[in-house]
Enzyme design. Structure first.
Site, PDB file in Angstrom:
ATOM      1  N   GLU A 124      -5.123  -4.841  -4.610  1.00 27.83           N
ATOM      2  CA  GLU A 124      -3.943  -4.848  -3.490  1.00 27.83           C
ATOM      3  C   GLU A 124      -2.818  -5.538  -4.033  1.00 27.83           C
ATOM      4  OE1 GLU A 124      -4.255  -3.153  -0.718  1.00 27.83           O
ATOM      5  OE2 GLU A 124      -6.562  -2.762  -0.787  1.00 27.83           O
TER       6      GLU A 124
ATOM      7  N   CYS B  43     -10.042  -7.460   6.261  1.00 30.26           N
ATOM      8  CA  CYS B  43      -9.634  -7.838   4.971  1.00 30.26           C
ATOM      9  C   CYS B  43      -8.273  -8.278   4.755  1.00 30.26           C
ATOM     10  CB  CYS B  43      -9.919  -6.609   4.010  1.00 30.26           C
ATOM     11  SG  CYS B  43     -11.563  -6.119   3.883  1.00 30.26           S
TER      12      CYS B  43
ATOM     13  N   HIS C 117     -10.290  -4.197  -3.145  1.00 28.46           N
ATOM     14  CA  HIS C 117     -11.252  -3.120  -2.503  1.00 28.46           C
ATOM     15  C   HIS C 117     -12.117  -2.727  -3.290  1.00 28.46           C
ATOM     16  CE1 HIS C 117      -8.852  -3.592   1.679  1.00 28.46           C
ATOM     17  NE2 HIS C 117     -10.285  -3.753   2.042  1.00 28.46           N
TER      18      HIS C 117
END
Length: 200
Positions: free
Chosen positions: A78, A141, A165
């Protein structure tokens, strides 16, 4: 270097979460770096408190949080954590998030300190699908990702952190209706990602 790697427990009615299953299977040492593994509850605020305590205890140079992203077909580091939470699915405390900012005095977003493009390239070189993600969502998350970045910017300026992820496991794929990845490939991908991050 000491690296703290966390994975969430099962949530949303699932009996398994590939995040913690993959994290548990990581080697204790990657490219000479000590790997500290930690299971994190899928609960708003509590998840961050658990990780903060581990940071205080272990004093790692790097933190990598791992979470499940059902529907994705690749390993996705991310880019940014956003200062917003929302969601219709209750967390493991049975409560949904209070929609709004995570930290009233926090920035709208914090970028990861990890070399995500290099991590993606290395995972692909290992023969596995990977891509940079520009959204960690608004569930636990992203909440954890944001809280750790907030902590870094206020108390740990030399700490590097990020979020990765991973897809569903084949057993979660609802007879092929969703993309999935084997646990062995997840472990390989995470190992490569961690090794790459530690080298930069």
């Amino acid at each position: 270097m000491k690296i703290l790697v966390t994975g969430f427990d099962p949530f949303g009615g699932e009996k398994i979460n590939p995040a913690i299953e993959a994290v548990k299977r990581l080697p204790d040492e990657i490219a000479g770096n000590q790997i500290i593994k930690l299971e994190v509850p899928t609960i708003f605020y509590q998840s961050a408190e658990v990780v903060k305590k581990a940071i205080e205890k272990e004093n790692p140079e790097m933190v990598i949080n791992v979470g499940q992203a059902g529907g994705r077909s690749a390993i996705t580091p991310e880019r940014i954590a956003i200062n917003f939470q929302a969601g219709s699915t209750p967390d493991n405390s049975g409560k949904g998030p209070k929609e709004g900012k995570i930290q009233a005095d926090g920035l709208d977003g914090y970028f990861t300190q990890l070399p995500i493009k290099k991590m993606v390239a290395a995972i692909r070189h290992a023969g596995l699908p990977a891509q940079v993600s520009n959204s960690a969502g608004t569930y636990v998350c992203n909440h954890l990702f944001y809280e750790i970045q907030y902590l870094i910017h206020h108390d740990y300026p030399n700490l590097k952190a990020g979020f990765i992820h991973i897809p569903y496991l084949p057993s979660q794929a609802r007879n092929g209706r969703y993309p999935s990845m084997s646990l062995d490939n997840m472990v390989t991908g995470l190992t490569v990602a961690i090794e790459t991050a530690a080298m930069c």
